[in-house]
Scaffold this motif. Structure first.
Motif, PDB file in Angstrom:
ATOM      1  N   UNK A 103       8.336   2.553  16.039  1.00 59.33           N
ATOM      2  CA  UNK A 103       9.589   2.737  16.785  1.00 59.33           C
ATOM      3  C   UNK A 103      10.447   3.823  16.136  1.00 59.33           C
ATOM      4  N   UNK A 104      10.537   3.824  14.807  1.00 60.38           N
ATOM      5  CA  UNK A 104      11.326   4.841  14.105  1.00 60.38           C
ATOM      6  C   UNK A 104      10.735   6.234  14.316  1.00 60.38           C
ATOM      7  N   UNK A 105       9.421   6.356  14.235  1.00 62.00           N
ATOM      8  CA  UNK A 105       8.763   7.651  14.453  1.00 62.00           C
ATOM      9  C   UNK A 105       8.940   8.107  15.894  1.00 62.00           C
ATOM     10  N   UNK A 124      -2.212   7.817   6.008  1.00 63.00           N
ATOM     11  CA  UNK A 124      -1.500   8.346   4.845  1.00 63.00           C
ATOM     12  C   UNK A 124      -0.341   7.408   4.512  1.00 63.00           C
ATOM     13  N   UNK A 125      -0.517   6.529   3.549  1.00 59.90           N
ATOM     14  CA  UNK A 125       0.552   5.572   3.212  1.00 59.90           C
ATOM     15  C   UNK A 125       1.887   6.278   2.944  1.00 59.90           C
ATOM     16  N   UNK A 126       2.936   5.714   3.539  1.00 62.82           N
ATOM     17  CA  UNK A 126       4.265   6.294   3.386  1.00 62.82           C
ATOM     18  C   UNK A 126       4.585   7.353   4.418  1.00 62.82           C
ATOM     19  N   UNK A 127       3.607   7.663   5.279  1.00 64.87           N
ATOM     20  CA  UNK A 127       3.787   8.680   6.307  1.00 64.87           C
ATOM     21  C   UNK A 127       3.216   8.173   7.627  1.00 64.87           C
ATOM     22  N   UNK A 128       3.647   8.796   8.704  1.00 64.84           N
ATOM     23  CA  UNK A 128       3.059   8.543  10.019  1.00 64.84           C
ATOM     24  C   UNK A 128       2.689   9.891  10.613  1.00 64.84           C
ATOM     25  N   UNK A 129       1.589   9.910  11.356  1.00 65.61           N
ATOM     26  CA  UNK A 129       1.097  11.130  11.986  1.00 65.61           C
ATOM     27  C   UNK A 129       1.101  10.955  13.492  1.00 65.61           C
ATOM     28  N   UNK A 130       1.444  12.053  14.198  1.00 67.22           N
ATOM     29  CA  UNK A 130       1.379  12.001  15.654  1.00 67.22           C
ATOM     30  C   UNK A 130       0.412  13.081  16.129  1.00 67.22           C
ATOM     31  N   UNK A 131      -0.087  12.963  17.364  1.00 63.47           N
ATOM     32  CA  UNK A 131      -1.154  13.861  17.841  1.00 63.47           C
ATOM     33  C   UNK A 131      -0.836  15.357  17.782  1.00 63.47           C
ATOM     34  N   UNK A 132       0.423  15.756  17.862  1.00 69.36           N
ATOM     35  CA  UNK A 132       0.726  17.189  17.824  1.00 69.36           C
ATOM     36  C   UNK A 132       0.691  17.769  16.405  1.00 69.36           C
ATOM     37  N   UNK A 145      15.102 -11.780   6.381  1.00 67.22           N
ATOM     38  CA  UNK A 145      15.817 -11.786   7.646  1.00 67.22           C
ATOM     39  C   UNK A 145      15.442 -10.646   8.585  1.00 67.22           C
ATOM     40  N   UNK A 146      15.002  -9.508   8.045  1.00 65.27           N
ATOM     41  CA  UNK A 146      14.682  -8.361   8.882  1.00 65.27           C
ATOM     42  C   UNK A 146      13.753  -7.399   8.157  1.00 65.27           C
ATOM     43  N   UNK A 147      13.118  -6.553   8.953  1.00 62.63           N
ATOM     44  CA  UNK A 147      12.370  -5.402   8.452  1.00 62.63           C
ATOM     45  C   UNK A 147      13.007  -4.173   9.070  1.00 62.63           C
ATOM     46  N   UNK A 148      13.273  -3.169   8.237  1.00 66.86           N
ATOM     47  CA  UNK A 148      13.894  -1.933   8.691  1.00 66.86           C
ATOM     48  C   UNK A 148      13.036  -0.773   8.226  1.00 66.86           C
ATOM     49  N   UNK A 149      12.756   0.166   9.117  1.00 70.65           N
ATOM     50  CA  UNK A 149      12.027   1.379   8.754  1.00 70.65           C
ATOM     51  C   UNK A 149      12.764   2.585   9.307  1.00 70.65           C
ATOM     52  N   UNK A 150      12.864   3.625   8.465  1.00 71.26           N
ATOM     53  CA  UNK A 150      13.447   4.885   8.905  1.00 71.26           C
ATOM     54  C   UNK A 150      12.362   5.965   8.825  1.00 71.26           C
ATOM     55  N   UNK A 151      12.524   6.990   9.662  1.00 72.61           N
ATOM     56  CA  UNK A 151      11.553   8.079   9.722  1.00 72.61           C
ATOM     57  C   UNK A 151      12.272   9.420   9.802  1.00 72.61           C
ATOM     58  N   UNK A 152      11.751  10.373   9.026  1.00 72.96           N
ATOM     59  CA  UNK A 152      12.248  11.754   9.050  1.00 72.96           C
ATOM     60  C   UNK A 152      11.061  12.689   9.131  1.00 72.96           C
ATOM     61  N   UNK A 153      11.202  13.817   9.830  1.00 77.98           N
ATOM     62  CA  UNK A 153      10.112  14.798   9.850  1.00 77.98           C
ATOM     63  C   UNK A 153       9.793  15.264   8.436  1.00 77.98           C
ATOM     64  N   UNK A 154       8.524  15.430   8.132  1.00 83.22           N
ATOM     65  CA  UNK A 154       8.079  15.900   6.822  1.00 83.22           C
ATOM     66  C   UNK A 154       7.671  17.360   6.966  1.00 83.22           C
TER      67      UNK A 154
END
Length: 155
Positions: A103-105, A124-132, A145-154
């Motif tokens: 969702x963050x990505x 790649x642990x700690x990263x997410x990859x998308x098809x482009x 109580x919750x899980x939170x994830x943030x994503x920034x372009x690398x």
């Protein structure tokens, strides 16, 4: 630089988080794709809320994404084939962590037509990859109580 702010209170806490971080003349609007944007501030933002929590991510590094979810493993187990890649389906994986990362990505990517099952959080642990070919740095916080994830372009 980016920061994530969390507040109890769910959806109604989002406005309070924005008011507490920005000048009074800053306004929240939503783009045509539904992405939140601030008028009167240079920072990019991402917003997420669950039943009892709200999260606001503020970034000077470009488009960003954040997702906060409370435990709901039964529901995620039922729909896991819709949001996991085939490799993720075959691996032992924390469903709530995978969901919040995707969702963050999705929010950070801003790519029309990007499905959650197209986002690879396993290779790649700690990263997410998308098809482009873009890669996103992930940062997660897990509490009872919750899980939170943030994503920034690398870049």
């Amino acid at each position: 630089m980016s920061q994530v702010f969390i507040s109890a209170g769910g959806r109604q806490a989002v406005s309070e988080l924005i008011r507490s971080r920005f000048d009074a003349d800053v306004r929240l609007i939503h783009d045509a794709d539904g992405a939140p944007r601030l008028v009167g501030a240079d920072e990019e933002i991402s917003i997420s809320h669950s039943r009892h929590y709200a999260a606001l991510m503020v970034s000077t590094e470009g488009r960003c994404g954040v997702d906060i979810e409370e435990p709901r493993i039964e529901q995620l187990t039922r729909v896991r084939a819709k949001f996991l890649t085939p490799e993720e389906l075959a691996a032992p994986i924390d469903l709530l962590m995978a969901w919040t990362a995707k969702e963050a990505v999705f929010k950070a990517a801003g790519t029309p037509g990007l499905g959650l099952s197209m986002i690879d959080t396993l290779s790649q642990p700690g990263f997410a990859l998308i098809p482009d070919g873009r890669r996103f740095r992930l940062s997660s916080t897990v509490t009872p109580d919750y899980t939170l994830t943030s994503a920034l372009p690398d870049d």
